[in-house]
Design a protein around this motif. Structure first.
Motif, PDB file in Angstrom:
ATOM      1  N   ARG A  81       0.820  -1.212   0.000  1.00 43.40           N
ATOM      2  CA  ARG A  81       0.000   0.000   0.000  1.00 43.40           C
ATOM      3  C   ARG A  81       0.855   1.262   0.000  1.00 43.40           C
ATOM      4  N   ARG A  82       2.050   1.160   0.574  1.00 40.49           N
ATOM      5  CA  ARG A  82       2.877   2.355   0.749  1.00 40.49           C
ATOM      6  C   ARG A  82       4.091   2.376  -0.192  1.00 40.49           C
ATOM      7  N   MET A  83       4.013   1.652  -1.278  1.00 40.01           N
ATOM      8  CA  MET A  83       5.139   1.594  -2.208  1.00 40.01           C
ATOM      9  C   MET A  83       5.605   2.968  -2.684  1.00 40.01           C
ATOM     10  N   PRO A  84       4.712   3.860  -3.098  1.00 39.47           N
ATOM     11  CA  PRO A  84       5.198   5.179  -3.534  1.00 39.47           C
ATOM     12  C   PRO A  84       5.944   5.935  -2.438  1.00 39.47           C
ATOM     13  N   GLU A  85       5.452   5.818  -1.202  1.00 38.48           N
ATOM     14  CA  GLU A  85       6.112   6.499  -0.084  1.00 38.48           C
ATOM     15  C   GLU A  85       7.530   5.959   0.127  1.00 38.48           C
ATOM     16  N   LEU A  86       7.658   4.633   0.144  1.00 34.04           N
ATOM     17  CA  LEU A  86       8.969   4.043   0.347  1.00 34.04           C
ATOM     18  C   LEU A  86       9.898   4.364  -0.824  1.00 34.04           C
ATOM     19  N   ALA A  87       9.378   4.379  -2.028  1.00 36.30           N
ATOM     20  CA  ALA A  87      10.200   4.709  -3.197  1.00 36.30           C
ATOM     21  C   ALA A  87      10.759   6.123  -3.086  1.00 36.30           C
ATOM     22  N   ARG A  88       9.975   7.027  -2.541  1.00 34.64           N
ATOM     23  CA  ARG A  88      10.465   8.400  -2.367  1.00 34.64           C
ATOM     24  C   ARG A  88      11.598   8.460  -1.346  1.00 34.64           C
ATOM     25  N   ASP A  93      17.303   9.139  -0.163  1.00 33.01           N
ATOM     26  CA  ASP A  93      18.457   8.640   0.578  1.00 33.01           C
ATOM     27  C   ASP A  93      19.631   8.270  -0.334  1.00 33.01           C
ATOM     28  N   GLY A  94      19.322   7.585  -1.451  1.00 33.47           N
ATOM     29  CA  GLY A  94      20.386   7.072  -2.306  1.00 33.47           C
ATOM     30  C   GLY A  94      20.465   7.690  -3.674  1.00 33.47           C
ATOM     31  N   GLY A  95      19.480   8.533  -4.045  1.00 35.32           N
ATOM     32  CA  GLY A  95      19.511   9.201  -5.337  1.00 35.32           C
ATOM     33  C   GLY A  95      18.884   8.432  -6.478  1.00 35.32           C
ATOM     34  N   LYS A  96      18.470   7.208  -6.234  1.00 33.60           N
ATOM     35  CA  LYS A  96      17.915   6.365  -7.294  1.00 33.60           C
ATOM     36  C   LYS A  96      16.642   6.982  -7.870  1.00 33.60           C
ATOM     37  N   PRO A  97      16.472   6.995  -9.216  1.00 39.19           N
ATOM     38  CA  PRO A  97      15.215   7.480  -9.789  1.00 39.19           C
ATOM     39  C   PRO A  97      14.017   6.763  -9.186  1.00 39.19           C
ATOM     40  N   VAL A  98      12.916   7.481  -9.039  1.00 39.97           N
ATOM     41  CA  VAL A  98      11.745   6.927  -8.380  1.00 39.97           C
ATOM     42  C   VAL A  98      11.237   5.677  -9.092  1.00 39.97           C
ATOM     43  N   SER A  99      11.289   5.658 -10.421  1.00 40.63           N
ATOM     44  CA  SER A  99      10.838   4.486 -11.170  1.00 40.63           C
ATOM     45  C   SER A  99      11.662   3.259 -10.805  1.00 40.63           C
ATOM     46  N   ASP A 100      12.987   3.407 -10.729  1.00 36.36           N
ATOM     47  CA  ASP A 100      13.842   2.296 -10.307  1.00 36.36           C
ATOM     48  C   ASP A 100      13.511   1.873  -8.885  1.00 36.36           C
ATOM     49  N   ASP A 317      17.870  13.693 -12.110  1.00 39.23           N
ATOM     50  CA  ASP A 317      17.302  13.494 -10.780  1.00 39.23           C
ATOM     51  C   ASP A 317      16.199  12.442 -10.816  1.00 39.23           C
ATOM     52  N   GLU A 318      15.120  12.652 -10.113  1.00 42.47           N
ATOM     53  CA  GLU A 318      14.150  11.606  -9.817  1.00 42.47           C
ATOM     54  C   GLU A 318      13.428  11.036 -11.026  1.00 42.47           C
ATOM     55  N   ASP A 319      13.232  11.813 -12.110  1.00 40.23           N
ATOM     56  CA  ASP A 319      12.471  11.325 -13.249  1.00 40.23           C
ATOM     57  C   ASP A 319      13.346  10.849 -14.400  1.00 40.23           C
TER      58      ASP A 319
END
Length: 506
Positions: A81-88, A93-100, A317-319
């Motif tokens: 349920r909280r996947m988008p939150e954890l992805a952010r 924290d690590g700089g990884k794009p949100v999609s990754d 960055d994120e996208d």
């Protein structure tokens, strides 16, 4: 077990963890924005966490498979349920794009659910075959939890990789003390906090923050097993520390994974897979492809397709498709590998030395780099690929295996794919795909050689966090007691005749 970094807040480079006034500061490697501050756990705090975990393990183990599975399923549901939150959080924290980051979290949820669903089937008591020599004895194998497992996690996949140990250890009945990478402490804290919202009865899953000293303290804290993911050099240090107390270890280290492209391969699929497995997460993937061996007959066409895929990638960055290099010091290693490869005669197909623009590295493809170059022999951990033309499949296999690492690998071929996969010296191989074994929870994950030993994921991963317990149970009294001073000559003669009958005929 990494090198400690101390600095003042004002001198902190983007992404570089520092300790200020006893607190670990985490910043985004792309922007330098502060993500969070966390108290550093010294040896005393680590031992206290293990002591708390010891009591929690008794309660957690007492729940049985059904009780643990129900709670782990609720945690998996909360994570889903909280996947988008954890992805952010992973991105910050690590700089990884949100999609990754979303893809990483998705795979992690699958593994939590699988471990909960299959623990009883894999670890439940089972009868095993007895012996004609002792027909009175029944045989049972049980798998008992260690008690408290220490997990030392990496920064490149701060959710998926540690949960491959944490979820399976929990499902097996252990409590866990988790030391996340100092580069991604916010992710580790988030995971522990989310679990506590589901399981608040006891400190079954705890976190301790810090640099190398905290990892060393965890190894010597009295935990019953340590699961480590990181570099081969640090893995050896973890093993040495655990050897002092004969604490068993699971060690998952780096790789220099190769892909083989046969003459009859689907080149569109092969180029797409090589690009994704080599460049995603900015190449910071232990099972990512770093070397490609392609047969001469299709090499030019393959390289053209690979270049077209890679040069379409965006960096930022994120996208973007590729984010920053998380560890600032890794940029120098990537630069050295690329520069050395070019100076030694490798052809730049895309990128090259100018692709290194800290904190980013743009996609780089190098053709026919000498096999003894650093870019071929050492783990680069950046968005780079070396492509080498080979005259035969045998030569491709020989070169792919000519490394001390042995983590993952990939083969693209129609007729000879499975036969080639079996010849590769690696713990895992994907056929006509790349890194697919990561997403299949039923498959064991781990390497050989300098890539470490032990397995997470699947049934082997569940058993990795248990002690096999052998139980021999006497079912009835036998007239021919073998294990007794009462057996006499008659019994000895009978046993000898039986053994000759069973085994003496070749």
């Amino acid at each position: 077990m990494t090198t400690e970094t101390h600095a003042t807040a004002g001198s902190q480079a983007p992404g570089m963890p520092v300790v200020v006034d006893g607190r670990l500061r985490s910043t985004n490697p792309g922007t330098g924005a502060l993500v969070g501050e966390y108290p550093v756990a010294g040896p005393g705090e680590v031992r206290a966490a293990v002591t708390r975990a010891r009591g929690a393990a008794d309660w957690w183990g007492g729940l049985g498979f059904a009780g643990r599975a129900e709670r782990l399923r609720r945690w998996a549901a909360a994570l889903a349920r909280r996947m988008p939150e954890l992805a952010r959080v992973v991105h910050a924290d690590g700089g990884k794009p949100v999609s990754d980051a979303l893809l990483e979290v998705t795979a992690a949820v699958e593994h939590v659910a699988w471990s909960a669903r299959n623990a009883r089937r894999v670890l439940g008591p089972r009868r095993v075959g007895g012996s004609l020599l002792m027909p009175d004895m029944g045989a049972v194998v049980e798998y008992q939890p260690f008690g408290v497992v220490g997990v030392i996690g990496p920064w490149n996949y701060p959710v998926f990789t540690p949960l491959g140990s944490i979820a399976y250890a929990l499902a097996a009945g252990n409590a866990v003390v988790f030391k996340p990478s100092e580069y991604t402490p916010a992710v580790g804290q988030w995971l522990v906090d989310s679990f506590a919202e589901v399981v608040s009865d006891a400190p079954v899953f705890q976190v301790v923050h810090g640099l190398g000293d905290t990892g060393a303290a965890l190894c010597g804290s009295g935990v019953d097993k340590v699961a480590f993911t990181g570099s081969t050099r640090t893995g050896k240090r973890v093993m040495a520390a655990c050897a002092e107390t004969l604490t068993p270890v699971l060690v998952e280290c780096g790789g220099k994974d190769a892909m083989i492209v046969d003459a009859d391969a689907d080149l569109d699929d092969a180029a797409d897979a090589a690009c994704w497995a080599g460049m995603s997460n900015a190449g910071q993937t232990c099972v990512g492809i770093e070397r490609v061996y392609v047969l001469d007959a299709v090499a030019d066409e393959f390289v053209a397709k690979l270049k077209a895929n890679a040069e379409a990638l965006t960096v930022g960055d994120e996208d973007a498709d590729l984010g920053p290099i998380t560890m600032p010091g890794q940029v120098d290693i990537i630069r050295r590998h690329i520069t050395d490869a070019v100076e030694r005669g490798g052809t730049v197909v895309l990128g090259g030395p100018d692709a290194v623009q800290p904190p980013y590295v743009h996609p780089t493809i190098l053709l026919d780099v000498p096999e003894d170059a650093a870019a071929v022999r050492e783990e680069t951990f950046g968005p780079t690929l070396t492509v080498t033309r080979v005259p035969s499949l045998d030569e491709a296999v020989r070169r792919a295996n000519a490394t001390p690492y042995g983590l993952g690998s990939s083969v693209f071929s129609r007729r000879r794919a499975m036969a080639t996969a079996r010849r590769l010296r690696s713990g895992m191989t994907s056929v006509n795909s790349a890194m697919a074994f990561v997403a299949l929870p039923s498959l064991p994950f781990g390497g050989v050689g300098d890539s470490g030993f032990g397995r997470i994921h699947g049934a082997d991963g569940l058993r990795e966090f248990t002690r096999p317990k052998a139980i021999a149970r006497r079912r009835f009294r036998t007239p021919l007691p073998v294990l007794s001073f009462r057996r006499g000559r008659r019994t000895d003669e009978f046993v000898q005749r039986l053994v000759r009958f069973l085994h003496g005929r070749g």
